[in-house]
Scaffold this motif. Sequence first.
Motif, PDB file in Angstrom:
ATOM      1  N   GLY A 130      13.244  41.395  58.616  1.00  0.00           N
ATOM      2  CA  GLY A 130      13.466  42.029  57.330  1.00  0.00           C
ATOM      3  C   GLY A 130      12.355  41.733  56.344  1.00  0.00           C
ATOM      4  O   GLY A 130      11.927  42.605  55.586  1.00  0.00           O
ATOM      5  N   GLY A 131      11.850  40.482  56.351  1.00  0.00           N
ATOM      6  CA  GLY A 131      10.773  40.117  55.438  1.00  0.00           C
ATOM      7  C   GLY A 131       9.505  40.896  55.687  1.00  0.00           C
ATOM      8  O   GLY A 131       8.819  41.331  54.753  1.00  0.00           O
ATOM      9  N   VAL A 132       9.159  41.096  56.970  1.00  0.00           N
ATOM     10  CA  VAL A 132       7.947  41.855  57.307  1.00  0.00           C
ATOM     11  C   VAL A 132       8.072  43.300  56.853  1.00  0.00           C
ATOM     12  O   VAL A 132       7.174  43.857  56.190  1.00  0.00           O
ATOM     13  CB  VAL A 132       7.675  41.788  58.818  1.00  0.00           C
ATOM     14  N   PHE A 133       9.203  43.942  57.196  1.00  0.00           N
ATOM     15  CA  PHE A 133       9.343  45.366  56.905  1.00  0.00           C
ATOM     16  C   PHE A 133       9.747  45.649  55.465  1.00  0.00           C
ATOM     17  O   PHE A 133       9.795  46.816  55.058  1.00  0.00           O
ATOM     18  CB  PHE A 133      10.334  45.999  57.880  1.00  0.00           C
ATOM     19  N   MET A 134      10.031  44.615  54.708  1.00  0.00           N
ATOM     20  CA  MET A 134      10.158  44.805  53.266  1.00  0.00           C
ATOM     21  C   MET A 134       8.815  45.181  52.666  1.00  0.00           C
ATOM     22  O   MET A 134       8.737  45.896  51.657  1.00  0.00           O
ATOM     23  CB  MET A 134      10.656  43.514  52.593  1.00  0.00           C
ATOM     24  N   VAL A 135       7.737  44.675  53.255  1.00  0.00           N
ATOM     25  CA  VAL A 135       6.394  44.892  52.720  1.00  0.00           C
ATOM     26  C   VAL A 135       5.677  46.023  53.437  1.00  0.00           C
ATOM     27  O   VAL A 135       5.014  46.854  52.820  1.00  0.00           O
ATOM     28  CB  VAL A 135       5.573  43.590  52.828  1.00  0.00           C
ATOM     29  N   LEU A 136       5.795  46.065  54.760  1.00  0.00           N
ATOM     30  CA  LEU A 136       5.052  47.036  55.558  1.00  0.00           C
ATOM     31  C   LEU A 136       6.005  47.834  56.446  1.00  0.00           C
ATOM     32  O   LEU A 136       6.979  47.293  56.964  1.00  0.00           O
ATOM     33  CB  LEU A 136       4.032  46.312  56.453  1.00  0.00           C
ATOM     34  N   SER A 137       5.698  49.118  56.628  1.00  0.00           N
ATOM     35  CA  SER A 137       6.400  49.919  57.617  1.00  0.00           C
ATOM     36  C   SER A 137       5.831  49.598  58.996  1.00  0.00           C
ATOM     37  O   SER A 137       4.809  48.914  59.120  1.00  0.00           O
ATOM     38  CB  SER A 137       6.238  51.405  57.307  1.00  0.00           C
ATOM     39  N   TRP A 138       6.516  50.096  60.035  1.00  0.00           N
ATOM     40  CA  TRP A 138       6.002  49.866  61.385  1.00  0.00           C
ATOM     41  C   TRP A 138       4.598  50.436  61.533  1.00  0.00           C
ATOM     42  O   TRP A 138       3.720  49.825  62.152  1.00  0.00           O
ATOM     43  CB  TRP A 138       6.937  50.483  62.416  1.00  0.00           C
ATOM     44  N   ARG A 139       4.357  51.612  60.950  1.00  0.00           N
ATOM     45  CA  ARG A 139       3.025  52.217  61.023  1.00  0.00           C
ATOM     46  C   ARG A 139       1.999  51.358  60.292  1.00  0.00           C
ATOM     47  O   ARG A 139       0.857  51.193  60.757  1.00  0.00           O
ATOM     48  CB  ARG A 139       3.073  53.620  60.420  1.00  0.00           C
ATOM     49  N   ASP A 140       2.393  50.780  59.163  1.00  0.00           N
ATOM     50  CA  ASP A 140       1.481  49.910  58.424  1.00  0.00           C
ATOM     51  C   ASP A 140       1.171  48.640  59.210  1.00  0.00           C
ATOM     52  O   ASP A 140       0.051  48.122  59.158  1.00  0.00           O
ATOM     53  CB  ASP A 140       2.083  49.534  57.069  1.00  0.00           C
ATOM     54  N   VAL A 141       2.182  48.113  59.941  1.00  0.00           N
ATOM     55  CA  VAL A 141       1.956  46.928  60.766  1.00  0.00           C
ATOM     56  C   VAL A 141       0.917  47.226  61.834  1.00  0.00           C
ATOM     57  O   VAL A 141       0.019  46.417  62.098  1.00  0.00           O
ATOM     58  CB  VAL A 141       3.278  46.461  61.414  1.00  0.00           C
ATOM     59  N   VAL A 142       1.025  48.406  62.459  1.00  0.00           N
ATOM     60  CA  VAL A 142       0.052  48.797  63.485  1.00  0.00           C
ATOM     61  C   VAL A 142      -1.343  48.933  62.877  1.00  0.00           C
ATOM     62  O   VAL A 142      -2.338  48.461  63.442  1.00  0.00           O
ATOM     63  CB  VAL A 142       0.482  50.114  64.153  1.00  0.00           C
ATOM     64  N   ARG A 143      -1.418  49.568  61.702  1.00  0.00           N
ATOM     65  CA  ARG A 143      -2.714  49.718  61.023  1.00  0.00           C
ATOM     66  C   ARG A 143      -3.292  48.370  60.656  1.00  0.00           C
ATOM     67  O   ARG A 143      -4.499  48.134  60.784  1.00  0.00           O
ATOM     68  CB  ARG A 143      -2.545  50.572  59.761  1.00  0.00           C
ATOM     69  N   PHE A 144      -2.433  47.457  60.193  1.00  0.00           N
ATOM     70  CA  PHE A 144      -2.888  46.116  59.832  1.00  0.00           C
ATOM     71  C   PHE A 144      -3.425  45.395  61.064  1.00  0.00           C
ATOM     72  O   PHE A 144      -4.449  44.709  60.998  1.00  0.00           O
ATOM     73  CB  PHE A 144      -1.735  45.332  59.214  1.00  0.00           C
ATOM     74  N   GLY A 145      -2.733  45.552  62.198  1.00  0.00           N
ATOM     75  CA  GLY A 145      -3.196  44.915  63.423  1.00  0.00           C
ATOM     76  C   GLY A 145      -4.547  45.434  63.860  1.00  0.00           C
ATOM     77  O   GLY A 145      -5.424  44.662  64.270  1.00  0.00           O
ATOM     78  N   ARG A 146      -4.740  46.746  63.754  1.00  0.00           N
ATOM     79  CA  ARG A 146      -6.034  47.325  64.133  1.00  0.00           C
ATOM     80  C   ARG A 146      -7.137  46.887  63.183  1.00  0.00           C
ATOM     81  O   ARG A 146      -8.253  46.564  63.603  1.00  0.00           O
ATOM     82  CB  ARG A 146      -5.928  48.848  64.153  1.00  0.00           C
ATOM     83  N   ALA A 147      -6.826  46.866  61.881  1.00  0.00           N
ATOM     84  CA  ALA A 147      -7.838  46.463  60.901  1.00  0.00           C
ATOM     85  C   ALA A 147      -8.180  44.982  61.024  1.00  0.00           C
ATOM     86  O   ALA A 147      -9.329  44.573  60.847  1.00  0.00           O
ATOM     87  CB  ALA A 147      -7.349  46.775  59.477  1.00  0.00           C
ATOM     88  N   GLY A 148      -7.171  44.165  61.345  1.00  0.00           N
ATOM     89  CA  GLY A 148      -7.421  42.730  61.485  1.00  0.00           C
ATOM     90  C   GLY A 148      -8.240  42.404  62.712  1.00  0.00           C
ATOM     91  O   GLY A 148      -9.047  41.472  62.692  1.00  0.00           O
ATOM     92  N   GLY A 149      -8.030  43.173  63.783  1.00  0.00           N
ATOM     93  CA  GLY A 149      -8.824  43.020  64.987  1.00  0.00           C
ATOM     94  C   GLY A 149      -8.790  41.626  65.582  1.00  0.00           C
ATOM     95  O   GLY A 149      -7.762  40.958  65.628  1.00  0.00           O
TER      96      GLY A 149
END
Length: 527
Positions: A130-149
């Motif tokens: 719940g804490g993660v998805f309060m801030v980011l959507s699933w799509r945002d999590v994927v984008r964050f993972g790609r950007a973080g590399g």
Amino acid sequence: MSNRIYWIMGLFALEVLAIVLVFQVFSSVECRLTDIETACRVLRSALIRMMCLGVGLGVLIWFRPQLRRQVVQSAAVRPRDELGLWSFVHLVGLVLIFLPWLSADANTLNGTFPTYFLSLALGGVCAAVGGVFMVLSWRDVVRFGRAGGVALAVVVLIALVIPDFAAVLAPLWWSLNGLLLATFYGVAVVLSALGNDVTLNPDASIIGTGDFFVGVADTCSGIEGFALTAGFFAIYSMLMRDTVKLGLFWGLIFPIALLISWFFNVLRIAGLILIGEYVSPDLAVNGFHSFAGWLFFTLLALGVLWVVQAMPSLHRASAATPDKDLPPLTEDTTAAFIVPFIVFMVSGLFAQTFWQYPVLAYPVQMAAMVAILWVFRKPFLGLDWGFDPTAFAAGGLVGVGWLVTASTGATQPGLSTLGAGALVAWGICRIIGTSLLVPVIEEAFFRGYLLRWLGGDHVIRTVFAVAGSSLAFAMLHGRLIEAGVAGVIFALVALRRGRVTDAIIAHATANGVIAIAAAMSGDWSLI
């Protein structure tokens, strides 16, 4: 909404602190005393790993402006419905985590721990997801993972294996005789310098003074401080490899950081022994637990990194600085609603730890409240402070109701030890703190932040927000029914004109009525 990165970090810190307080200070859970020791240790390890991961990701986001900007922008556009759903999941998780403490006897929690294991495990999953998805959507999590590399992958890996690294280092406590002897004799020197007769047996890993002795095992020897320091130093050097002077960083600063970690562990052990001898053996023993140690050494490691970041001589180029589009922390309204409450809670823990009669430490708590409110004075002074007669009347009603339903005649141990002048001074501090400072801090958090966070545009969301914030408020104050009703009234006052200052006025009025009654009757237990 661009400042959500501030309050989510504050919320994370507050929740971890609350878990440590509940399960290690107010009640003591020892895995070896439960019937499911292995499962208990896995659960405890998971919490420590999540704490390390949260701090590691915080460091990554802070030193990668593009990632920080992405998180801030994603959080700002979260739909209210999705935010409400995941906020509810997060809140349910917290309720499940604290359910054992609320429904079981703290003194028998070890025996009943298997009954609550599923609640704790499921609560941890719900709170984290719940804490993660309060801030980011699933799509945002994927984008964050790609950007973080690769950098993100390395940070996650290092953070998650820090507890395992500590376990690998643990045998050093026994095999490196010099480390054990240095620690024990260091503690003995500190205790002796304070006028105590010290008894120590390094061979049996036992040290103490007077009638209080402890056996310092590898799990509370400070080894975790070495692991945390190495882990966060590795993350920092990876993120700042283009600017930091790595040779100087690892060759000079890292050994100094390990020495600082060792030194503070010596002070920690000495302090806990003194607490055990002169204050409370239970508090001292609880302070040796792994959660308390991990939290202490995490803050210490981050403090060292903060100093490193502020030293230009350690960098080949200007160190990264926060984005200019984010306001300074001390001018951020959401941070002002959260941080003072954290300081308020920590000051209470400080009083419980270092005073035989915690009530006597109230002037210290008052000083902490004044200091933190002064730091965040700009956001508070910027609020609309117009007087509201309705808020004043509601507060008076709450104050009278609190007094009518209170149990009178209770004593507060410790006040009888004060002389007349000291008691008057203490009473003045108590009245000022209760009537002026506490209402600002508590209403800023419960009605300024929590009510707004849980609320929304629909009636159902508003009802849920009022109920959730009032329940949290009631749990803090002990008298669930009375405090719950007070919380509902303060929430309705805040919602009436959309001003948290109305709730502050109501709360201050209620506390003022109670404080005056306590002063006139001499029954300070009313507060």
